[in-house]
Design a protein around this motif. Structure first.
Motif, PDB file in Angstrom:
ATOM      1  N   ALA A 101       0.813  -1.213   0.000  1.00  0.00           N
ATOM      2  CA  ALA A 101       0.000   0.000   0.000  1.00  0.00           C
ATOM      3  C   ALA A 101       0.848   1.265   0.000  1.00  0.00           C
ATOM      4  O   ALA A 101       0.439   2.300  -0.529  1.00  0.00           O
ATOM      5  CB  ALA A 101      -0.949  -0.006   1.201  1.00  0.00           C
ATOM      6  N   VAL A 102       2.034   1.212   0.606  1.00  0.00           N
ATOM      7  CA  VAL A 102       2.883   2.403   0.659  1.00  0.00           C
ATOM      8  C   VAL A 102       3.921   2.417  -0.473  1.00  0.00           C
ATOM      9  O   VAL A 102       4.746   3.328  -0.540  1.00  0.00           O
ATOM     10  CB  VAL A 102       3.605   2.513   2.023  1.00  0.00           C
ATOM     11  CG1 VAL A 102       2.589   2.573   3.148  1.00  0.00           C
ATOM     12  CG2 VAL A 102       4.603   1.387   2.231  1.00  0.00           C
ATOM     13  N   ALA A 135       2.449   8.920   5.775  1.00  0.00           N
ATOM     14  CA  ALA A 135       1.071   9.354   5.494  1.00  0.00           C
ATOM     15  C   ALA A 135       0.312   8.262   4.743  1.00  0.00           C
ATOM     16  O   ALA A 135      -0.870   7.998   5.031  1.00  0.00           O
ATOM     17  CB  ALA A 135       1.081  10.648   4.686  1.00  0.00           C
ATOM     18  N   HIS A 136       0.980   7.592   3.790  1.00  0.00           N
ATOM     19  CA  HIS A 136       0.350   6.490   3.047  1.00  0.00           C
ATOM     20  C   HIS A 136       0.017   5.330   3.990  1.00  0.00           C
ATOM     21  O   HIS A 136      -1.039   4.697   3.865  1.00  0.00           O
ATOM     22  CB  HIS A 136       1.265   6.008   1.928  1.00  0.00           C
ATOM     23  CG  HIS A 136       1.603   7.059   0.915  1.00  0.00           C
ATOM     24  ND1 HIS A 136       0.677   7.567   0.029  1.00  0.00           N
ATOM     25  CD2 HIS A 136       2.764   7.703   0.658  1.00  0.00           C
ATOM     26  CE1 HIS A 136       1.250   8.481  -0.744  1.00  0.00           C
ATOM     27  NE2 HIS A 136       2.516   8.588  -0.376  1.00  0.00           N
ATOM     28  N   ALA A 195      -6.253   3.187   8.224  1.00  0.00           N
ATOM     29  CA  ALA A 195      -7.596   3.706   8.507  1.00  0.00           C
ATOM     30  C   ALA A 195      -8.678   2.994   7.711  1.00  0.00           C
ATOM     31  O   ALA A 195      -9.874   3.141   8.003  1.00  0.00           O
ATOM     32  CB  ALA A 195      -7.640   5.210   8.204  1.00  0.00           C
ATOM     33  N   LYS A 196      -8.288   2.194   6.733  1.00  0.00           N
ATOM     34  CA  LYS A 196      -9.277   1.515   5.886  1.00  0.00           C
ATOM     35  C   LYS A 196      -9.813   0.257   6.577  1.00  0.00           C
ATOM     36  O   LYS A 196      -9.093  -0.401   7.343  1.00  0.00           O
ATOM     37  CB  LYS A 196      -8.645   1.130   4.547  1.00  0.00           C
ATOM     38  CG  LYS A 196      -8.231   2.324   3.689  1.00  0.00           C
ATOM     39  CD  LYS A 196      -7.582   1.847   2.395  1.00  0.00           C
ATOM     40  CE  LYS A 196      -7.185   3.017   1.507  1.00  0.00           C
ATOM     41  NZ  LYS A 196      -6.530   2.561   0.254  1.00  0.00           N
ATOM     42  N   LYS A 242       6.611   7.994   3.448  1.00  0.00           N
ATOM     43  CA  LYS A 242       5.655   6.888   3.328  1.00  0.00           C
ATOM     44  C   LYS A 242       4.682   6.816   4.519  1.00  0.00           C
ATOM     45  O   LYS A 242       3.717   6.057   4.483  1.00  0.00           O
ATOM     46  CB  LYS A 242       6.400   5.551   3.233  1.00  0.00           C
ATOM     47  CG  LYS A 242       7.370   5.453   2.065  1.00  0.00           C
ATOM     48  CD  LYS A 242       6.646   5.393   0.740  1.00  0.00           C
ATOM     49  CE  LYS A 242       7.607   5.180  -0.419  1.00  0.00           C
ATOM     50  NZ  LYS A 242       6.911   5.187  -1.722  1.00  0.00           N
ATOM     51  N   ASN A 270      -0.576   5.508   7.262  1.00  0.00           N
ATOM     52  CA  ASN A 270      -1.716   5.892   8.110  1.00  0.00           C
ATOM     53  C   ASN A 270      -3.036   5.803   7.349  1.00  0.00           C
ATOM     54  O   ASN A 270      -4.061   5.376   7.889  1.00  0.00           O
ATOM     55  CB  ASN A 270      -1.514   7.310   8.646  1.00  0.00           C
ATOM     56  CG  ASN A 270      -0.539   7.345   9.820  1.00  0.00           C
ATOM     57  OD1 ASN A 270      -0.507   6.424  10.630  1.00  0.00           O
ATOM     58  ND2 ASN A 270       0.256   8.389   9.894  1.00  0.00           N
ATOM     59  N   ALA A 271      -2.994   6.194   6.058  1.00  0.00           N
ATOM     60  CA  ALA A 271      -4.206   6.116   5.240  1.00  0.00           C
ATOM     61  C   ALA A 271      -4.646   4.662   5.073  1.00  0.00           C
ATOM     62  O   ALA A 271      -5.844   4.343   5.145  1.00  0.00           O
ATOM     63  CB  ALA A 271      -3.949   6.755   3.885  1.00  0.00           C
ATOM     64  N   TYR A 272      -3.668   3.765   4.870  1.00  0.00           N
ATOM     65  CA  TYR A 272      -3.999   2.346   4.725  1.00  0.00           C
ATOM     66  C   TYR A 272      -4.584   1.796   6.023  1.00  0.00           C
ATOM     67  O   TYR A 272      -5.584   1.071   6.017  1.00  0.00           O
ATOM     68  CB  TYR A 272      -2.751   1.550   4.335  1.00  0.00           C
ATOM     69  CG  TYR A 272      -2.949   0.052   4.453  1.00  0.00           C
ATOM     70  CD1 TYR A 272      -3.634  -0.661   3.471  1.00  0.00           C
ATOM     71  CD2 TYR A 272      -2.487  -0.644   5.573  1.00  0.00           C
ATOM     72  CE1 TYR A 272      -3.836  -2.025   3.596  1.00  0.00           C
ATOM     73  CE2 TYR A 272      -2.686  -2.007   5.705  1.00  0.00           C
ATOM     74  CZ  TYR A 272      -3.368  -2.694   4.711  1.00  0.00           C
ATOM     75  OH  TYR A 272      -3.586  -4.045   4.838  1.00  0.00           O
TER      76      TYR A 272
END
Length: 572
Positions: free
Chosen positions: A319-320, A355-356, A362-363, A353, A358-360
């Motif tokens: 993901a990152v 921020a990417h 949160a899914k 990486k 953390n975004a992953y």
């Protein structure tokens, strides 16, 4: 290198200090030099993932991970037996500043290691030891600024920054023959004692940052015990118990005096401190000796991030934008592609990486255990059968499925850390660094298990209440090292009453003990003949004249000895 708890920058220079007594030191150096003469890819702050991967591939494989680390001073001397070059002589003679923390008491072991790690051939090409040292420096670049920061924050001497050169060549993947792991070479017992998790999921001895804090804790304890850094470093190598006994038996609390007084410490330990001193000397004079200088401001811009238990690490790395080898190079501690289920775990990523990641996280698909599979129990299934089928230890399965009883019933669902929705595997991919490291650890454990099995088969001593490994070794006249090696044990192992041990040379040792007791009292002793004994063999054991032995027992040269027969011996 940026972490939430460590944000300040580093100053440019690093000085390895020394204590009072410079004149005496220089005189020792001059004498040694005279004797010797007569005898004669950096990941930068903005590095893209591809560059991180390239750097990781440049690191050594398991086969050469400890290249140069295990060399003795004798092997170093043999490998570098040429006379010192003018550059080497100049560095050895240099007065380095000097307000000593670890006093530079040069000795021949020190000179041997210094030459070994700096030697070139007649064409200026690096010899074996220097090649190893160059590799160590390259590998250490990413860690040295962080380690120095931790060392200074803890108030420890700068010299300990370079301890991993002697331990592992600054290699987080290093595995010793005995199964010590990581940059700081912790055994499992010691690693756990100082807060590192070592289990089926993770081995934090390989985490360069967590292991550094654990090593500082351990070194601080050792210095607190002995009040001297030479002894603390010796204890890091040999164990605090052995160093404590060396102090008691020698009557000295000075490392070099203990070494001078005899073999109170193993030869490896007596060479260990001079090796670290030689490494420190080289570090002080890298450019003069033709090495690349250390960039103490180097910052690979790596950040830490805590992930919840059971996180699918393989999916997160994708993901990152990192493939598994890139992620694994930054996170050597993980033994699986899923994080431990019952603890938050730090991961390390390039800062851009985070921020990417953390975004992953949160899914919904990133929820804990998303990378697991479910298994429906069939008739005849048991925990043992499922464990064997999926190659997951029973205790791991039981922990993940606490709601299920010891007896499984058809139709129940068991969670398996094997394959998930993204077809990720829980074990590290075959051929990966983690897989190679696990194989090396398994080989070390296998050798230890084989040694223990052989010792049990040949056992000639049963442990009694109150026994310790040291007391047993002393009683039977064998070295502690020999006793440990013969039984596949280490200093951290405990023994218990009823345990069977193999004591090498026990018969000879008992004879020596009996002989020593007899000499103390100058009395006559009775010896019970054993299979294969002869008059001349017994006489040689007790250093008596064979003719006297015959006369004391009314025997002649043609007399035949029988097992169990008693022989009188009068000691001179």
């Amino acid at each position: 290198m940026i972490f939430p708890e460590h944000t300040r920058s580093f100053r440019n220079s690093a000085k390895v200090c020394v204590r009072r007594g410079s004149l005496r030191i220089l005189m020792v150096i001059a004498a040694l030099l005279f004797v010797t003469a007569c005898a004669t890819h950096t990941v930068g702050p903005d590095a893209p993932p591809a560059q991180v991967a390239k750097a990781s591939k440049a690191k050594p494989t398991q086969a050469d991970a400890r290249d140069g680390v295990d060399f003795s001073a004798e092997e170093a001397a043999e490998a570098s037996d040429d006379a010192l070059t003018p550059e080497q002589q100049k560095v050895l003679s240099a007065d380095d500043g000097i307000t000593l923390t670890l006093s530079q008491r040069e000795n021949q072991d020190f000179v041997n290691f210094f030459k070994f790690f700096t030697a070139t051939d007649e064409n200026g090409k690096s010899r074996r030891g220097r090649v190893s040292f160059e590799r160590w420096l390259e590998r250490a670049k990413i860690y040295l600024p962080y380690v120095r920061q931790v060392v200074r924050e803890r108030g420890l001497p700068d010299d300990v920054i370079f301890l991993p050169f002697a331990e592992s060549g600054y290699n987080p993947w290093a595995v010793s023959r005995a199964g010590a792991v990581g940059m700081w070479q912790f055994m499992p017992f010691t690693g756990r004692k100082y807060g590192l998790t070592v289990d089926w999921w993770i081995d934090q001895r390989r985490d360069p940052y967590m292991a550094t804090h654990a090593a500082m804790d351990y070194l601080s304890v050792l210095y607190g015990m002995f009040g001297d850094w030479h002894l603390a470093l010796a204890a890091y190598n040999a164990g605090e118990g052995r160093v404590g006994r060396a102090i008691r038996n020698s009557g000295s609390d000075d490392f070099f005096e203990i070494c001078r007084l005899g073999s109170h410490l193993p030869r490896e330990t007596r060479q260990y401190v001079p090796k670290i001193m030689a490494i420190n000397k080289i570090i002080l004079h890298l450019e003069e000796l033709g090495f690349e200088p250390i960039d103490w401001n180097h910052d690979p811009d790596i950040a830490s991030l805590n992930v919840p238990g059971g996180t699918d690490l393989l999916a997160l790395s994708k993901a990152v934008g990192l493939d598994w080898s890139e992620f694994e190079a930054l996170n050597p501690a993980f033994r699986r592609t899923v994080s431990p289920p019952e603890m938050e775990t730090p991961i390390y990523l390039p800062s851009e990486k985070v921020a990417h990641a953390n975004a992953y996280l949160a899914k919904p698909e990133a929820r804990p255990f998303a990378g697991y599979a479910t298994y429906t129990v069939r008739s005849g299934d048991s925990w043992w059968a499922i464990s064997r089928r999926h190659q997951v230890p029973i205790n791991i399965l039981r922990t993940l499925n606490r709601g299920l009883s010891s007896t499984l019933h058809p139709g129940q669902t068991v969670m398996i850390p094997a394959q998930g929705a993204n077809a990720n595997i829980a074990a590290a991919p075959s051929g990966s660094r983690a897989a190679q490291a696990e194989s090396a650890v398994a080989n070390a454990e296998s050798r230890t298990a084989a040694t223990r099995a052989l010792a049990a088969k040949r056992s000639n001593y049963i442990v009694k209440s109150g026994d310790s490994l040291w007391s047993i070794s002393k009683r039977h006249g064998v070295s502690l090292n020999s006793l440990l090696a013969a039984n596949g044990l280490s200093n951290g192992n405990r023994i218990k009453a009823g345990q069977r041990l193999y004591i090498p040379g026990a018969g000879e040792a008992q004879t020596r003990e009996q002989q020593a007791r007899a000499k103390e009292t100058l009395s006559e002793i009775t010896y019970r003949v054993q299979q294969g004994d002869t008059i001349w063999g017994i006489a040689r054991k007790y250093n008596v004249n064979p003719s006297h032995l015959l006369a004391w027992n009314s025997l002649n040269r043609n007399s035949v000895l029988r097992p169990g027969q008693e022989i009188r011996i009068r000691l001179p």
